[in-house]
Design an enzyme around this catalytic site. Structure first.
Site, PDB file in Angstrom:
ATOM      1  N   GLU A  40       0.802  -1.217   0.000  1.00 13.65           N
ATOM      2  CA  GLU A  40       0.000   0.000   0.000  1.00 13.65           C
ATOM      3  C   GLU A  40       0.839   1.273   0.000  1.00 13.65           C
ATOM      4  O   GLU A  40       0.355   2.350   0.327  1.00 13.65           O
ATOM      5  CB  GLU A  40      -0.965  -0.025   1.188  1.00 13.65           C
ATOM      6  CG  GLU A  40      -1.906  -1.228   1.106  1.00 13.65           C
ATOM      7  CD  GLU A  40      -2.875  -1.324   2.265  1.00 13.65           C
ATOM      8  OE1 GLU A  40      -2.817  -0.454   3.165  1.00 13.65           O
ATOM      9  OE2 GLU A  40      -3.683  -2.259   2.281  1.00 13.65           O
ATOM     10  N   LYS A  51     -15.772  -1.317   2.610  1.00 10.53           N
ATOM     11  CA  LYS A  51     -15.059  -1.811   1.431  1.00 10.53           C
ATOM     12  C   LYS A  51     -16.078  -2.346   0.437  1.00 10.53           C
ATOM     13  O   LYS A  51     -16.785  -3.315   0.723  1.00 10.53           O
ATOM     14  CB  LYS A  51     -14.082  -2.919   1.810  1.00 10.53           C
ATOM     15  CG  LYS A  51     -12.939  -2.489   2.714  1.00 10.53           C
ATOM     16  CD  LYS A  51     -12.106  -3.690   3.140  1.00 10.53           C
ATOM     17  CE  LYS A  51     -10.919  -3.296   4.006  1.00 10.53           C
ATOM     18  NZ  LYS A  51     -10.189  -4.482   4.527  1.00 10.53           N
TER      19      LYS A  51
END
EC number: 4.2.1.11
Length: 428
Positions: A205, A338
């Site tokens: 990330e 999400k």
């Protein structure tokens, strides 16, 4: 003037930021307007997430998505042809019914979500609106952003068990000003880590993945970097963690195996308290207990809900039914959102609405396997005063989202955003 309808739904196999296959979908309307979406995928997944359909076999390590792509191009295309693109709920329900499973496992959540997102984009384009306006309406605010700058757990190959260490701008300011502060701390952190003798390779990330001994060392590095960048910890910049406790929970003995220690629920809470006492700028924890450790999560929430934000990820998996259960039990005070955990835009928005109605903060999230798609940036603005985590200010698939937010702020002409303050946490 005739209303445009869905004329064609087409998918293809593309690749995400980790080199794994994923699904891209194009929804074309009868007037030629097109909506496009690319589906992310996660490295750490909750037990109750909607199911990505992967091909199996030897091709691409079994991770191919040609079956999901074919399902879009055949069954889903046939079912949605001629439907109103503005009726998002009906379109999503049509796909859920067509799939016929509780977890979207037959057609694939990656197939269904791609179509759901692309339909929303097509409708926004057809209505000559930016996506955030189409999804959110009139009175909009920029989100508070959380940036994963030190990676551990499933996101990095190092000795840190806690998965993410994030920084967030907490002074009430513009998004641009806050983001510039984050960038300054990020670059300062690289120098601090180098001075400590650590490698500064990047995790999935965009955060650094130093081979540190424990979480305390990571927090010390962040604390020092905030100060060296010229800011005040807890006033200008806060810290947040994604503990991802399910990944250091041992189902056999019911204990948490963390940094060489074996801890029960109470001992884990004591461990967290030590970190909170040493680093008062630590103001948000995600998944501090295993997704099935209801007692541990509820007790921790009861004792800490007025001190920190407690974000539920694997515990609810963006699922309205699981969130309803968590609210009833008294677990957490914030929901992680999400899209691909639940698999449709409609169900995602339902979870957001339920969270807000019950006093829970909402944090929109990326996945570790991302694309250049910026849907979640628009969604974070659309929900008005929410939060967004989408990685470090590095790697193009992460920075694309932040650049999109800079564009949106320019369009809105907003000089100030809603900020999260630890004093705001009170959900009695």
């Amino acid at each position: 003037m005739l209303k445009s309808v869905i004329e064609n739904v087409h998918a293809l196999e593309i690749f995400d930021s980790r080199g794994n296959p994923t699904v891209e979908v194009h929804v074309t309307l009868s007037n030629g307007v097109v909506g496009k979406a690319e589906v992310p995928s996660g490295a750490s997944t909750g037990e109750n997430e909607a199911v990505e359909l992967r091909d199996g076999g030897s091709r691409l390590g079994g991770k191919g998505v040609s079956k999901a792509v074919n399902n879009v191009n055949t069954e889903i295309n046939d079912a949605l042809k001629g439907m109103d693109p503005y009726d998002q709920a009906k379109i999503d329900q049509t796909m859920i019914d067509l799939d016929g499973t509780p977890n979207k496992g037959r057609l694939g959540a990656n197939a269904i979500l791609g179509v759901s997102m692309a339909t929303a984009v097509a409708a926004a384009n057809d209505n000559h609106q930016p996506l955030y306006r189409y999804l959110g309406g009139i009175d909009l605010e920029m989100p508070q952003t959380f940036h994963n700058v030190i990676n551990g757990g499933e996101h990095a190959d190092n000795g840190i068990d806690i998965q993410e260490f994030m920084i967030t701008p907490i002074a009430k300011t513009s998004f641009r000003d806050g983001f510039e502060k984050i960038v300054n701390v990020y670059h300062t952190l690289k120098k601090v880590l180098e001075d400590m003798g650590y490698e500064t390779g990047l995790g999935d990330e965009g955060g650094f993945a130093p081979n540190m001994k424990n979480s305390e060392e990571a927090l010390k590095a962040l604390h020092e970097s905030i100060i060296k960048a010229g800011y005040k910890p807890g006033e200008d910049i806060g810290i947040a963690c994604d503990c991802a406790a399910s990944y250091f929970y041992n189902k056999e003995d019911g204990k948490y195996h963390l940094e060489g220690k074996v801890l029960n629920d109470e001992e884990l809470a004591d461990y967290y308290d030590k970190l909170l006492d040493e680093f008062p700028e630590l103001m948000s924890m995600e998944d501090p207990y295993d997704e099935n450790d209801v007692d541990g999560m509820v007790k921790f929430t009861k004792s800490h809900k007025d001190r920190i934000q407690i974000v539920l990820d694997d515990f609810i998996c963006t699922n309205p039914a699981l969130l309803k259960k968590a609210i009833k039990e008294g677990a957490g005070n914030a929901s992680l959102i999400k899209l691909n955990q639940i698999g449709t835009v409609t169900e995602t928005l339902e979870t957001i609405r339920m969270s807000r109605k019950n006093g829970y903060n909402t944090m929109i999230s990326h996945r570790s396997g991302e694309t250049g798609d910026t849907f979640i940036a628009d969604l974070a603005v659309a929900i008005n005063g929410g939060q967004l985590k989408t990685g470090a200010p590095a790697r193009s698939e992460r920075v694309e989202k932040y650049n999109r937010l800079l564009e949106i702020e320019e369009e809105l002409g907003k000089g100030e955003r809603l900020a999260f303050f630890p004093d705001d946490i009170d959900h009695d």
